[in-house]
Design a protein around this motif. Structure first.
Motif, PDB file in Angstrom:
ATOM      1  N   PRO A 223     -95.639  -1.638 -22.450  1.00  0.00           N
ATOM      2  CA  PRO A 223     -96.572  -0.503 -22.581  1.00  0.00           C
ATOM      3  C   PRO A 223     -96.218   0.844 -23.100  1.00  0.00           C
ATOM      4  CG  PRO A 223     -96.984  -1.800 -20.567  1.00  0.00           C
ATOM      5  CD  PRO A 223     -95.763  -2.359 -21.002  1.00  0.00           C
ATOM      6  N   LEU A 224     -94.953   1.407 -22.212  1.00  0.00           N
ATOM      7  CA  LEU A 224     -94.418   2.568 -22.658  1.00  0.00           C
ATOM      8  C   LEU A 224     -93.977   2.440 -24.141  1.00  0.00           C
ATOM      9  CD1 LEU A 224     -93.618   5.478 -22.139  1.00  0.00           C
ATOM     10  CD2 LEU A 224     -91.474   4.477 -21.085  1.00  0.00           C
ATOM     11  N   GLY A 225     -93.412   1.275 -24.646  1.00  0.00           N
ATOM     12  CA  GLY A 225     -92.883   1.516 -26.120  1.00  0.00           C
ATOM     13  C   GLY A 225     -93.863   1.535 -26.989  1.00  0.00           C
ATOM     14  N   ARG A 226     -95.164   0.825 -26.770  1.00  0.00           N
ATOM     15  CA  ARG A 226     -96.040   0.677 -27.420  1.00  0.00           C
ATOM     16  C   ARG A 226     -96.594   2.095 -27.944  1.00  0.00           C
ATOM     17  NH1 ARG A 226     -97.208  -4.528 -25.194  1.00  0.00           N
ATOM     18  NH2 ARG A 226     -98.411  -3.461 -23.662  1.00  0.00           N
ATOM     19  N   VAL A 227     -96.858   2.938 -26.738  1.00  0.00           N
ATOM     20  CA  VAL A 227     -97.325   4.290 -26.839  1.00  0.00           C
ATOM     21  C   VAL A 227     -96.515   5.212 -27.650  1.00  0.00           C
ATOM     22  CG1 VAL A 227     -97.951   6.048 -25.473  1.00  0.00           C
ATOM     23  CG2 VAL A 227     -98.909   4.051 -24.794  1.00  0.00           C
ATOM     24  N   MET A 232     -95.166   8.064 -32.455  1.00  0.00           N
ATOM     25  CA  MET A 232     -94.216   8.457 -33.644  1.00  0.00           C
ATOM     26  C   MET A 232     -94.830   8.406 -35.014  1.00  0.00           C
ATOM     27  SD  MET A 232     -90.379   6.969 -32.700  1.00  0.00           S
ATOM     28  CE  MET A 232     -90.913   5.693 -31.687  1.00  0.00           C
ATOM     29  N   VAL A 233     -95.746   7.318 -35.036  1.00  0.00           N
ATOM     30  CA  VAL A 233     -96.390   7.025 -36.565  1.00  0.00           C
ATOM     31  C   VAL A 233     -97.438   8.207 -36.583  1.00  0.00           C
ATOM     32  CG1 VAL A 233     -97.860   5.599 -37.833  1.00  0.00           C
ATOM     33  CG2 VAL A 233     -95.662   4.630 -36.336  1.00  0.00           C
ATOM     34  N   GLU A 234     -98.101   8.541 -35.467  1.00  0.00           N
ATOM     35  CA  GLU A 234     -99.043   9.655 -35.620  1.00  0.00           C
ATOM     36  C   GLU A 234     -98.594  11.100 -35.960  1.00  0.00           C
ATOM     37  OE1 GLU A 234    -101.614   9.025 -32.362  1.00  0.00           O
ATOM     38  OE2 GLU A 234    -102.386   7.285 -32.992  1.00  0.00           O
ATOM     39  N   ALA A 235     -97.122  11.202 -35.614  1.00  0.00           N
ATOM     40  CA  ALA A 235     -96.755  12.778 -35.635  1.00  0.00           C
ATOM     41  C   ALA A 235     -96.448  13.017 -37.195  1.00  0.00           C
ATOM     42  CB  ALA A 235     -95.125  12.473 -34.878  1.00  0.00           C
ATOM     43  N   GLN A 236     -96.094  14.054 -37.261  1.00  0.00           N
ATOM     44  CA  GLN A 236     -96.147  14.821 -38.606  1.00  0.00           C
ATOM     45  C   GLN A 236     -94.654  14.332 -39.149  1.00  0.00           C
ATOM     46  OE1 GLN A 236     -96.613  18.733 -38.615  1.00  0.00           O
ATOM     47  NE2 GLN A 236     -99.223  18.333 -38.887  1.00  0.00           N
ATOM     48  N   ALA A 524     -94.783  15.675 -16.252  1.00  0.00           N
ATOM     49  CA  ALA A 524     -96.030  14.652 -16.571  1.00  0.00           C
ATOM     50  C   ALA A 524     -97.161  14.572 -15.886  1.00  0.00           C
ATOM     51  CB  ALA A 524     -95.392  13.592 -17.331  1.00  0.00           C
ATOM     52  N   GLU A 525     -96.712  15.008 -14.489  1.00  0.00           N
ATOM     53  CA  GLU A 525     -97.700  14.859 -13.335  1.00  0.00           C
ATOM     54  C   GLU A 525     -97.949  13.249 -12.995  1.00  0.00           C
ATOM     55  OE1 GLU A 525    -100.845  17.453 -14.286  1.00  0.00           O
ATOM     56  OE2 GLU A 525     -99.829  19.011 -12.795  1.00  0.00           O
ATOM     57  N   ILE A 526     -97.028  12.461 -13.254  1.00  0.00           N
ATOM     58  CA  ILE A 526     -97.176  10.952 -12.999  1.00  0.00           C
ATOM     59  C   ILE A 526     -96.127  10.503 -12.078  1.00  0.00           C
ATOM     60  CG2 ILE A 526     -98.450  10.385 -15.094  1.00  0.00           C
ATOM     61  CD1 ILE A 526     -95.942   9.321 -16.399  1.00  0.00           C
ATOM     62  N   GLY A 527     -96.080   9.209 -11.659  1.00  0.00           N
ATOM     63  CA  GLY A 527     -94.865   8.491 -10.873  1.00  0.00           C
ATOM     64  C   GLY A 527     -94.289   7.626 -11.742  1.00  0.00           C
ATOM     65  N   ALA A 528     -93.077   7.195 -11.540  1.00  0.00           N
ATOM     66  CA  ALA A 528     -92.404   6.138 -12.271  1.00  0.00           C
ATOM     67  C   ALA A 528     -93.128   4.892 -12.487  1.00  0.00           C
ATOM     68  CB  ALA A 528     -90.956   5.794 -11.374  1.00  0.00           C
ATOM     69  N   GLU A 529     -93.772   4.664 -11.536  1.00  0.00           N
ATOM     70  CA  GLU A 529     -94.681   3.234 -11.556  1.00  0.00           C
ATOM     71  C   GLU A 529     -95.911   3.550 -12.697  1.00  0.00           C
ATOM     72  OE1 GLU A 529     -96.726   5.857  -8.612  1.00  0.00           O
ATOM     73  OE2 GLU A 529     -94.522   5.181  -9.191  1.00  0.00           O
ATOM     74  N   ASP A 530     -96.114   4.658 -12.923  1.00  0.00           N
ATOM     75  CA  ASP A 530     -97.245   4.835 -13.899  1.00  0.00           C
ATOM     76  C   ASP A 530     -96.866   4.634 -15.276  1.00  0.00           C
ATOM     77  OD1 ASP A 530     -99.283   5.704 -12.105  1.00  0.00           O
ATOM     78  OD2 ASP A 530     -98.292   7.759 -12.061  1.00  0.00           O
ATOM     79  N   LEU A 531     -95.531   4.927 -15.525  1.00  0.00           N
ATOM     80  CA  LEU A 531     -95.013   4.465 -16.996  1.00  0.00           C
ATOM     81  C   LEU A 531     -95.271   2.952 -17.318  1.00  0.00           C
ATOM     82  CD1 LEU A 531     -91.267   6.001 -16.805  1.00  0.00           C
ATOM     83  CD2 LEU A 531     -93.604   6.847 -18.128  1.00  0.00           C
ATOM     84  N   ALA A 532     -95.721   1.931 -16.577  1.00  0.00           N
ATOM     85  CA  ALA A 532     -95.942   0.601 -16.911  1.00  0.00           C
ATOM     86  C   ALA A 532     -97.189   0.532 -17.373  1.00  0.00           C
ATOM     87  CB  ALA A 532     -95.551  -0.202 -15.830  1.00  0.00           C
ATOM     88  N   THR A 533     -98.089   2.008 -17.140  1.00  0.00           N
ATOM     89  CA  THR A 533     -99.485   1.554 -17.382  1.00  0.00           C
ATOM     90  C   THR A 533     -99.787   2.512 -18.765  1.00  0.00           C
ATOM     91  OG1 THR A 533    -100.153   3.444 -16.448  1.00  0.00           O
ATOM     92  CG2 THR A 533    -100.092   1.582 -15.013  1.00  0.00           C
ATOM     93  N   GLU A 534    -100.940   2.056 -19.751  1.00  0.00           N
ATOM     94  CA  GLU A 534    -101.206   2.921 -20.761  1.00  0.00           C
ATOM     95  C   GLU A 534    -101.505   4.319 -20.563  1.00  0.00           C
ATOM     96  OE1 GLU A 534    -104.104   2.702 -24.786  1.00  0.00           O
ATOM     97  OE2 GLU A 534    -103.958   1.095 -23.418  1.00  0.00           O
ATOM     98  N   ALA A 535    -102.312   4.430 -19.473  1.00  0.00           N
ATOM     99  CA  ALA A 535    -102.714   5.875 -19.174  1.00  0.00           C
ATOM    100  C   ALA A 535    -101.484   6.714 -18.824  1.00  0.00           C
ATOM    101  CB  ALA A 535    -103.763   5.891 -18.095  1.00  0.00           C
ATOM    102  N   GLY A 536    -100.612   6.289 -17.985  1.00  0.00           N
ATOM    103  CA  GLY A 536     -99.488   7.055 -17.573  1.00  0.00           C
ATOM    104  C   GLY A 536     -98.203   7.270 -18.691  1.00  0.00           C
ATOM    105  N   ALA A 537     -98.326   6.024 -19.571  1.00  0.00           N
ATOM    106  CA  ALA A 537     -97.458   6.245 -20.847  1.00  0.00           C
ATOM    107  C   ALA A 537     -97.711   7.421 -21.613  1.00  0.00           C
ATOM    108  CB  ALA A 537     -97.364   4.784 -21.400  1.00  0.00           C
ATOM    109  N   ARG A 538     -99.000   7.558 -22.009  1.00  0.00           N
ATOM    110  CA  ARG A 538     -99.787   8.246 -22.861  1.00  0.00           C
ATOM    111  C   ARG A 538     -99.568   9.915 -22.271  1.00  0.00           C
ATOM    112  NH1 ARG A 538    -102.152   6.385 -27.086  1.00  0.00           N
ATOM    113  NH2 ARG A 538    -102.924   4.294 -26.931  1.00  0.00           N
ATOM    114  N   ARG A 539     -99.629  10.016 -20.948  1.00  0.00           N
ATOM    115  CA  ARG A 539     -99.250  11.327 -20.223  1.00  0.00           C
ATOM    116  C   ARG A 539     -97.916  11.837 -20.326  1.00  0.00           C
ATOM    117  NH1 ARG A 539    -103.200  13.356 -16.774  1.00  0.00           N
ATOM    118  NH2 ARG A 539    -101.461  14.802 -15.648  1.00  0.00           N
TER     119      ARG A 539
END
Length: 888
Positions: A223-227, A232-236, A524-539
């Protein structure tokens, strides 16, 4: 590797031999002279300063002498490379050859040859010197040096001695001798096998190798890698789709990278035509072009590849051989933010060109006459080489071309040139604990590690310089759970920026990474466990602000699974920055954490100043603890920076920006604090702006010389005879009966009025009271209690920030009168203390921070020699030091 290169070798041949240290040694070593003693098997980096070795003002004028800085690398006793810089002479990078080397147990003897390159204003030249140096090993990894170029915080040893030799330019020669100082750092970084020249056309190599691709594809499926890949692709810029092409194999991503690459180049051309002085920013564009070219090389049309290569060639040639083309003047010298852009960006571009084939070298042509020959003589481009020397260089270059299979070694040399200057920028601009600087320095370090298997510098501190600002930030975190430090001055540089944190993490030692990730997650105001979620990865991805390289570093280097730890686990109870003398003291986590910061402006033997904007003035301290700010910076938010001062001389406009120097640092065991001492006498020098007359001798045709008297405004520094030492100590052991004990001790001589100050934060709701020789600051249920042990009869008051002084200035537009802040103003309220006579200079203040009642401070006599007791903690002054002890 031999311990020297025979003098018969040409300059080009010696440079080619130096490059063997970058890509496995494809050049056979020269035979060792039988009479030369075997050198010590030393693996280290060396920097030396030759005082007065270079000269300007030839032609009958009084010669001006300049330092020459020599840097080199020893591997198993042999010199693998050497180079030089001379920032007060010109802005060029210079070639150095160690022609003889004898490293004995106590004495080092060297012979150096230098080819000084010209810049746009100052001609090149040649230097030859012999050095005799004595070795002074360091027992604790610290050595002293007064020279700004030498970093001394983690040195192996110090070299000091003399040199003799000559510097020549055109037809004039200058014999010189003088002092040499040097510092030696162990090379402690592990190395992997370096690629041979034959492998230097293999791609990809700047961000990752082909063998890394399977792991990157696996990471990109999380999930983190996909985000991260999506961001990266959306960046300039072209980097994001170029990475996506390698990971997904989609040719449409490579084509998009090519379109963006051309747009990057074309936009740079337009900006260059509109504002030539901004051409320095071409370098970071060339870096992005180089990375996209490296990743998409096998897919792009040959015309697209050539378009990118032409741009990379042009930019790397400009900034690595003609730095004045930036139009930015001296601000592009190493250690400045523009230099980071120029040299790191163009260095990565040169790395992207390494591996391209070259035509055979051409035989040398005679310099000839006319304007071209005159310019060559004037600017030293031939460096006085004879036709035989130029022929020898050609023969050596032809042999290297054949041996390398036609690889263009120029770009390897250019990349090495950029590496050297970026190493110097790390030392000067960041060093050991400085501010974060520009990200390009970290990018070239990571690219170099990927391409050559070694950092751009193997010094134990500089090679990890990216993580040092992180230490300062973590030391300054008032408490965990905050996104950023509540006290802005406690967060140097960009250490709370996700784009920098990504680079810090990538370059940090493995055991540092969990604490850095812990702070990054706070941002990022998240916890390590949030990196496995799409919402946490986006933050998490959002903290990097669309920086494609930062997003890639997170993808490649983040631990899998991510491991986070409290940021404070990285920070010790006391930490010293060797570069600028900032000392941090920290205790605890959470709302009751306590942080103190003490500023020296110069570390022990370190560079004067505070890196890029770091630090208030000499002797200033800040304290935060128990959820409140107690001692503050002199700069209120939104107000122009003013010097913060410790003991003010109100009758003089002294050098408020004067730099003290740390003379002692004594951390105590078990992370319970420590003590630091500072010589701040230079801060009490008075500065006057005066018209100064001087006599200048100039040559006017033939042998006639004429003396001229000229006047010019100069800053005159006057020593007022004030000698000042300030000691600061922090104790978090609890032996005092309070969570924190602080001591501030001043010994200041000179028959001048003196005022001790402590700058207060904005205390709108705080209570400030004074009782004899004690003062109290109360905020909520917490308090800071201060007791003056010296001077006897002290007078204490709370003084408002208001000091101004009239000024008069004259300009072409006429005279102007008004007011300005004096050099040591109180822009915030202060605790102000004076002795009974007003000239007393011994101030000893004991402060405790607590909730509830403050412990009693007792002492046997008022004065600096008092024996002080606070609870079970004992205190005394021993010369320049605050010494802490305990009683049963």
């Amino acid at each position: 590797m031999t311990n020297y290169e025979p003098r018969s070798r040409s300059a080009l041949a010696r440079r080619v031999l130096a490059l063997a240290g970058l890509a496995a040694a494809v050049v056979p070593s020269a035979a060792v002279r039988s009479e030369a003693p075997a050198p010590e098997a030393l693996s280290a980096e060396v920097s030396m300063v030759l005082e007065g070795a270079l000269v300007t003002e030839f032609g009958g004028r009084t010669p001006a002498r300049h330092e020459f800085h020599v840097h080199g690398t020893l591997q198993d006793g042999g010199w693998t490379e050497a180079w030089g810089d001379a920032r007060t002479y010109n802005s060029a990078y210079h070639d150095v050859t160690v022609t003889e080397s004898d490293i004995g147990p106590e004495v080092v003897r060297l012979a150096l040859e230098a080819r000084l390159r010209p810049d746009l204003w100052i001609a090149g030249g040649r230097g030859e010197w012999t050095l005799e140096l004595r070795r002074a090993p360091s027992a604790d990894g610290r050595v002293e040096s007064e020279h700004t170029i030498l970093r001394t915080g983690a040195a192996r040893e110090f070299w000091e001695g003399t040199y003799r030799g000559a510097f020549s330019r055109n037809d004039e020669s200058f014999a010189a001798e003088g002092r040499v100082t040097g510092v030696v750092w162990d090379s402690r970084e592990s190395r992997r096998e370096r690629p041979a020249l034959a492998r230097l056309d293999e791609r990809p190599r700047l961000l990752f190798r082909a063998e890394d691709l399977d792991d990157l594809r696996r990471r990109a499926g999380t999930p983190l890698g996909r985000v991260l890949v999506e961001a990266m692709v959306e960046a300039q810029g072209p980097i994001g789709p170029a990475v996506a092409y390698r990971i997904t194999g989609g040719r449409d991503h490579a084509m998009e990278a090519g379109v963006r690459m051309r747009a990057e180049v074309d936009d740079g051309v337009r900006q260059h035509e509109m504002r030539e002085h901004q051409s320095v920013w071409w370098a970071d564009r060339a870096m992005r072009v180089a990375i996209a070219h490296d990743l998409c090389h096998d897919t792009w049309h040959p015309e697209t590849r050539l378009y990118a290569e032409d741009h990379m060639r042009r930019v790397s040639n400009w900034f690595l051989h003609q730095p004045w083309r930036s139009g930015s003047g001296p601000v592009t010298m190493p250690g400045t933010f523009l230099a980071d852009t120029m040299y790191a960006g163009s260095g990565i571009a040169a790395m992207g060109l390494v591996g391209l084939r070259a035509d055979p070298p051409r035989p040398p042509a005679a310099a000839g006459g006319g304007l071209g020959g005159a310019l060559q003589d004037r600017f030293g481009t031939a460096d006085g080489r004879t036709p035989d020397e130029r022929t020898a260089e050609y023969e050596q270059a032809l042999a290297r071309w054949r041996e390398s299979g036609g690889i263009n070694l120029k770009y390897l040399e250019d990349a090495n040139r950029a590496r050297h200057i970026c190493t110097l920028s790390l030392a000067l601009g960041i060093g050991e604990g400085g501010s974060a600087g520009m990200p390009y320095l970290y990018d070239i370090d990571l690219a170099w590690r990927t391409m050559f298997g070694t950092p751009i510098s193997t010094r134990p501190i500089l090679s990890r310089a990216a993580a040092e600002p992180m230490v300062a930030t973590i030391m300054g975190l008032p408490y965990e759970g905050r996104r950023r430090p509540v006290v802005p001055s406690f967060a140097p540089g960009h250490a709370h920026n996700g784009a920098y944190l990504s680079r810090f993490y990538a370059l940090a030692e493995p055991d540092w990474r969990p604490a850095i990730l812990g702070y990054w997650l706070q941002v990022a105001e998240i916890g390590a466990e949030d990196l496995a979620t799409e919402a946490g990865a986006r933050r998490f991805a959002a903290t990097m602000g669309g920086d494609p390289l930062a997003l890639f570093y997170a993808l490649r280097y983040l631990a899998d699974p991510p491991e986070a730890a409290p940021p404070s686990t990285l920070a010790a109870g006391a930490w010293e920055s060797f570069q600028d003398g900032t000392t941090w003291f920290r205790a605890g986590d959470g709302p009751d954490s306590i942080v103190a910061r003490f500023d020296a402006r110069r570390g022990r033997g370190g560079r004067p100043g505070a890196g890029r904007g770091r630090g208030p003035d000499s002797g200033h301290f800040e304290i935060y603890g128990l959820g409140h700010h107690w001692a503050a910076s002199a700069k209120p938010p939104g107000v122009e920076a003013r010097p913060a001062f410790s003991v003010v001389l109100p009758d003089y406009l002294v050098n408020g920006w004067g730099r003290g120097e740390v003379i002692a640092f004594d951390p105590v065991p078990d992370r319970h604090g420590g003590a630091v001492s500072l010589d701040q006498s230079p801060a009490y020098h008075r500065i006057d702006r005066r018209e100064v007359a001087r006599t200048v001798t100039r040559q006017h045709g033939g042998d006639m010389t004429v003396e001229h008297e000229v006047t010019s405004p100069q800053n005159i520094i006057e020593d007022l005879g004030v000698r000042a030492v300030r000691g600061f100590a922090a104790d978090f052991s609890g032996r005092s009966g309070a969570p924190a004990l602080f001591v501030v001790a001043d010994r200041i001589t000179g028959d001048h009025a003196k005022e001790w100050t402590m700058v207060l934060p904005d205390l709108a709701s705080a209570e400030v009271t004074v009782d004899g020789n004690r003062f109290f600051l109360r905020q909520g249920d917490a308090s800071l209690a201060g007791t003056f042990v010296a001077p006897a009869g002290v007078r204490i008051e709370k003084a408002p920030g208001h000091a101004t002084v009239a000024f008069h200035a004259t300009s072409k537009a006429g005279s102007i009168e008004g007011e300005r802040h004096i050099i040591h103003p109180f822009t915030r309220d202060v605790i102000l203390a004076r002795g009974p006579e007003g000239t007393e200079g011994d101030f000893v203040v004991v402060m405790t921070l607590q909730r509830g009642d403050a412990p009693e401070v007792t002492y046997d006599a008022a004065g600096p020699d008092a024996a002080i007791t606070v609870g079970r903690r004992t205190l005394r002054l021993d010369g320049d030091r605050v010494v802490m002890g305990s009683r049963p």
